[in-house]
Design an enzyme around this catalytic site. Sequence first.
Site, PDB file in Angstrom:
ATOM      1  N   SER A 173     -94.071-111.446  60.333  1.00 50.55           N
ATOM      2  CA  SER A 173     -94.115-110.141  59.657  1.00 50.55           C
ATOM      3  C   SER A 173     -93.890-110.300  58.153  1.00 50.55           C
ATOM      4  CB  SER A 173     -93.105-109.160  60.263  1.00 50.55           C
ATOM      5  OG  SER A 173     -91.789-109.577  60.016  1.00 50.55           O
ATOM      6  N   ASN A 174     -93.088-111.277  57.769  1.00 51.87           N
ATOM      7  CA  ASN A 174     -92.881-111.492  56.333  1.00 51.87           C
ATOM      8  C   ASN A 174     -94.093-112.147  55.672  1.00 51.87           C
ATOM      9  OD1 ASN A 174     -90.046-110.653  55.428  1.00 51.87           O
ATOM     10  ND2 ASN A 174     -89.700-111.632  57.418  1.00 51.87           N
ATOM     11  N   MET A 181     -87.817-122.076  61.015  1.00 51.26           N
ATOM     12  CA  MET A 181     -86.591-122.300  61.784  1.00 51.26           C
ATOM     13  C   MET A 181     -86.251-123.779  61.956  1.00 51.26           C
ATOM     14  SD  MET A 181     -85.674-119.272  62.026  1.00 51.26           S
ATOM     15  CE  MET A 181     -84.241-119.400  63.098  1.00 51.26           C
ATOM     16  N   ASN A 196     -86.480-119.610  50.138  1.00 47.69           N
ATOM     17  CA  ASN A 196     -86.251-119.280  51.553  1.00 47.69           C
ATOM     18  C   ASN A 196     -85.720-117.857  51.676  1.00 47.69           C
ATOM     19  OD1 ASN A 196     -85.845-119.879  54.418  1.00 47.69           O
ATOM     20  ND2 ASN A 196     -83.651-119.846  53.948  1.00 47.69           N
ATOM     21  N   HIS A 224     -83.401-115.388  54.006  1.00 45.70           N
ATOM     22  CA  HIS A 224     -82.314-115.484  54.992  1.00 45.70           C
ATOM     23  C   HIS A 224     -81.741-114.080  55.242  1.00 45.70           C
ATOM     24  CE1 HIS A 224     -79.120-117.359  57.270  1.00 45.70           C
ATOM     25  NE2 HIS A 224     -78.250-116.609  56.619  1.00 45.70           N
ATOM     26  N   SER A 246     -81.364-112.146  51.724  1.00 50.32           N
ATOM     27  CA  SER A 246     -81.390-112.860  50.445  1.00 50.32           C
ATOM     28  C   SER A 246     -82.630-113.742  50.387  1.00 50.32           C
ATOM     29  CB  SER A 246     -80.171-113.794  50.318  1.00 50.32           C
ATOM     30  OG  SER A 246     -78.966-113.115  50.548  1.00 50.32           O
ATOM     31  N   ASP A 267     -78.965-122.907  53.360  1.00 53.57           N
ATOM     32  CA  ASP A 267     -78.707-121.553  52.852  1.00 53.57           C
ATOM     33  C   ASP A 267     -77.728-121.545  51.677  1.00 53.57           C
ATOM     34  OD1 ASP A 267     -80.420-120.533  54.817  1.00 53.57           O
ATOM     35  OD2 ASP A 267     -78.787-120.376  56.267  1.00 53.57           O
TER      36      ASP A 267
HETATM   37  C1  GRF Z   1     -86.696-113.098  59.272  1.00 50.08           C
HETATM   38  O1  GRF Z   1     -85.863-112.090  59.712  1.00 50.08           O
HETATM   39  C2  GRF Z   1     -85.963-114.081  58.412  1.00 50.08           C
HETATM   40  O2  GRF Z   1     -84.871-113.553  57.764  1.00 50.08           O
HETATM   41  C3  GRF Z   1     -85.510-115.120  59.386  1.00 50.08           C
HETATM   42  O3  GRF Z   1     -86.548-115.203  60.310  1.00 50.08           O
HETATM   43  C4  GRF Z   1     -87.179-113.944  60.418  1.00 50.08           C
HETATM   44  C5  GRF Z   1     -88.664-114.131  60.401  1.00 50.08           C
HETATM   45  O4  GRF Z   1     -89.332-112.972  60.790  1.00 50.08           O
HETATM   46  N1  GRF Z   1     -85.214-116.348  58.726  1.00 50.08           N
HETATM   47  P1  GRF Z   1     -90.916-112.907  60.737  1.00 50.08           P
HETATM   48  O5  GRF Z   1     -91.446-114.120  61.468  1.00 50.08           O
HETATM   49  O6  GRF Z   1     -91.326-112.898  59.303  1.00 50.08           O
HETATM   50  O7  GRF Z   1     -91.290-111.633  61.426  1.00 50.08           O
END
Ligand code: GRF
Length: 230
Positions: A44-45, A121, A138, A140, A167, A176
Site C-alpha cells: 500500500s505504501n 521485512m 525506511n 517504520h 517515521s 531503526d
Molecule cells: C507498513 O505499515 C510499514 O510501516 C511496515 O510495514 C508496513 C507495510 O505496509 N514496515 P504495506 O506493504 O506498504 O501495505
Amino acid sequence: MPACSDTSQILEQDPPELIVPAIGAWPQFSPPLRIGVMASGSGSNLEALYEATAKGCLEASLQLLIVNNPGCGARERAERLRIPCQLIDHREHNTRESLDHALVSAFRAADVEAVVMAGWMRIVTPVLIDAYAGRLINLHPSLLPAFKGLDAVGQALAAGVRIAGCSVHHVQADVDSGAVIAQAAVPVLASDDAATLARRIQRQEHRLLPWATALAGVEWRREGQAFVQG
Ligand code: GRF
C-alpha cells in the site's frame, strides 16, 4: 470565554493527525528522482508513492520495485501500476550480505539514485547501506526512537502510550536507528486494538512516505546531481 467544545463527537470522527515537518510546497526535481523501492508486504505504501508521482506531487520515477516474497501484494500492485518489479527471494540466499549484493546489482542496473524501504521485512547490511550511503530510507510504524523492531504497533499498545505514529528515517546498521526525516502522529484511542491503531497509522504512512521522500530528495540532489555509482 469560548464555550468548551463538545467532546462527545470526537471519537466518532477520524481523529486528528500531525505531520512534522508539515507538508508544504513540494520540491521540484529536474530530472525527476530515480527511485528504487523494496517491499515485502501488501504494497500500500508503494502505491502511495506511485500516486504521489502520478499526481505530480513527488517528481520521481519508480525505476524498480524489488520484492522478496513471490506472493506479496506489492508485486500484484506493481503489475497493475506498471512499475518494473523484480523478485529477489531471500530464501535463495545463504546470508543477508548475499541478498543485499543482489539488491545492489539490480538497483544499479535500473539506474536508481536512492532507495525507499516501504515495508521491507528483512534486516539490511552495510553491503546495501554503503552502496547507497545517505540514500537509503525506511518507513517504520512508530514515533522513533520509541518501539524499534518488530510489532511496533503492539509495543505501543502494550506501553500504554496515548500518541503513536510513524517515521521515515535514514538507514544505518543498527535497526531503526538512523536520523529521522519526518514523522506523523496519531492518537491512541481507548477502544483501539492492534488492527485499528495500525490502520490509523497506515493512513498517515501513505501521506508521510511520499513527502519524506521528497524532503530526502532535496538532500540527495544537494549532494550532487551526479550520483556516481560505486
Ligand atoms: C507498513 O505499515 C510499514 O510501516 C511496515 O510495514 C508496513 C507495510 O505496509 N514496515 P504495506 O506493504 O506498504 O501495505
